[in-house]
Design a protein around this motif. Structure first.
Motif, PDB file in Angstrom:
ATOM      1  N   LYS A 167       0.818  -1.210   0.000  1.00 20.70           N
ATOM      2  CA  LYS A 167       0.000   0.000   0.000  1.00 20.70           C
ATOM      3  C   LYS A 167       0.854   1.262   0.000  1.00 20.70           C
ATOM      4  N   ARG A 168       2.059   1.171   0.563  1.00 25.53           N
ATOM      5  CA  ARG A 168       2.935   2.346   0.606  1.00 25.53           C
ATOM      6  C   ARG A 168       3.320   2.817  -0.788  1.00 25.53           C
ATOM      7  N   VAL A 207      14.502   1.722   6.115  1.00 29.45           N
ATOM      8  CA  VAL A 207      14.191   0.298   6.028  1.00 29.45           C
ATOM      9  C   VAL A 207      12.773   0.065   5.508  1.00 29.45           C
ATOM     10  N   ALA A 208      11.846   0.957   5.837  1.00 26.39           N
ATOM     11  CA  ALA A 208      10.480   0.817   5.324  1.00 26.39           C
ATOM     12  C   ALA A 208      10.478   0.849   3.795  1.00 26.39           C
ATOM     13  N   VAL A 216      20.472   5.704   0.567  1.00 25.50           N
ATOM     14  CA  VAL A 216      21.170   4.579   1.189  1.00 25.50           C
ATOM     15  C   VAL A 216      20.333   3.303   1.052  1.00 25.50           C
ATOM     16  N   ALA A 217      19.034   3.419   1.306  1.00 30.89           N
ATOM     17  CA  ALA A 217      18.138   2.255   1.219  1.00 30.89           C
ATOM     18  C   ALA A 217      18.111   1.691  -0.197  1.00 30.89           C
ATOM     19  N   ILE A 218      17.971   2.567  -1.185  1.00 29.00           N
ATOM     20  CA  ILE A 218      17.907   2.104  -2.572  1.00 29.00           C
ATOM     21  C   ILE A 218      19.254   1.529  -3.002  1.00 29.00           C
ATOM     22  N   GLU A 238       9.241   9.830   6.488  1.00 30.24           N
ATOM     23  CA  GLU A 238       8.519   8.880   5.665  1.00 30.24           C
ATOM     24  C   GLU A 238       9.159   8.793   4.308  1.00 30.24           C
ATOM     25  N   VAL A 239       8.701   7.831   3.537  1.00 32.45           N
ATOM     26  CA  VAL A 239       9.141   7.716   2.162  1.00 32.45           C
ATOM     27  C   VAL A 239       8.671   8.963   1.427  1.00 32.45           C
TER      28      VAL A 239
END
Length: 297
Positions: free
Chosen positions: A32-33, A96-97, A231-233, A294-295
């Protein structure tokens, strides 16, 4: 006989365990995000689905890889990230999300993109007369192998969150053990040529790994995403699901080619060291600046 047991039992079992573990970490909210915060997800997917396969093909040509090794490297490029990327992202103070969301979406899209990229790679590197296209029946097999255990894991997570939590650690340990067994199995099956393969594909695998992380980290920054998401990507794009790539390469139901499993095996070893170095580099100056919690929308 041992080889038959390895290909017929260990390979499907190992992938089922890996995919079950992934499912235990996913919820419907992870999907859903994508609707709520599409920008970072779209940039990550473009890196994963478009830029990375093109870059991988260039690396394969630049190093003059043998056709089967080139296809093996492309197979790795088509594979999504996984729980390891989430762990390294957490240690490097990434979002991390976002990792979890990218893993969920990548895993779903892989059902279509992975057979497509592999088939194109077979035709490009091995020629149409030698290609073994992944026909519809094989696409269905990939869906069953990948989607089945993931769905079971998600069902357990939604119905019995406590059980999913208890299973998390043993599943992670089993996943690591199976990955090691897969690497050993790939090496043993092609042991007569393994030394030459390491010399031929080792530097190419390292180059592709560094390219993956660079693309995953720099591209989001160019589009003004927060450093935390970059960093996450970077972790998601640089840490591939090597066991999925090796399973598809070695399974007699799919490609049935141990040589194609060599690049993912080598990459799976290299990526732990480069991911640790990347994480150290991006956190050395202290916590990454948090522009958004948030994203990014």
């Amino acid at each position: 006989m041992q080889s038959n047991v390895f290909t017929a039992v260990l390979i499907p079992l190992s992938l089922a365990i890996i995919m079950l573990g992934l499912g235990l970490s996913l919820t419907l909210e992870d999907f859903k995000r994508v609707i709520l915060y599409p920008r970072a997800v779209i940039i990550g997917l473009v890196c994963q689905m478009l830029i990375l396969p093109a870059g991988c093909a260039l690396v394969a040509h630049a190093f003059g890889l043998a056709p089967e090794l080139a296809v093996g490297l492309m197979l790795l490029a088509a594979s999504p990230g996984g729980a390891t990327a989430n762990l390294f992202s957490h240690l490097a103070r990434g979002d991390v999300a976002l990792n979890i969301t990218l893993t969920a979406v990548n895993s779903a899209l892989t059902l279509v993109t992975l057979p497509l990229i592999v088939n194109m790679s077979l035709q490009h590197f091995m020629g149409e007369d030698r290609a073994v296209p992944m026909q519809f029946s094989k696409v269905i097999q990939v869906m069953v192998i990948v989607l089945g255990p993931v769905s079971i894991g998600m069902l357990i997570r939604s119905r019995r969150a406590d059980l999913a939590t208890r299973l998390d650690k043993p599943i992670r340990i089993l996943s690591a053990v199976f990955l090691a067994l897969m690497i050993v199995g790939a090496v043993v099956q092609d042991r007569n040529n393994i030394g030459a393969y390491f010399k031929q594909v080792g530097l190419a695998a390292l180059t592709f790994n560094l390219l993956s992380m660079a693309v995953g980290f720099v591209t989001p920054l160019l589009f003004r995403l927060p450093r935390k998401q970059a960093v996450a990507i970077g972790m998601e794009i640089g840490i591939h699901n090597g066991i999925l790539a090796m399973t598809i390469a070695m399974s007699p139901l799919l490609l049935g080619n141990a040589t194609m499993a060599i690049p993912p095996a080598i990459y799976s070893i290299i990526m732990y060291f480069t991911a640790a170095a990347f994480g150290f580099a991006v956190t050395r100056g202290g916590p990454a600046p948090v522009l958004h919690e948030e994203v990014s929308r």
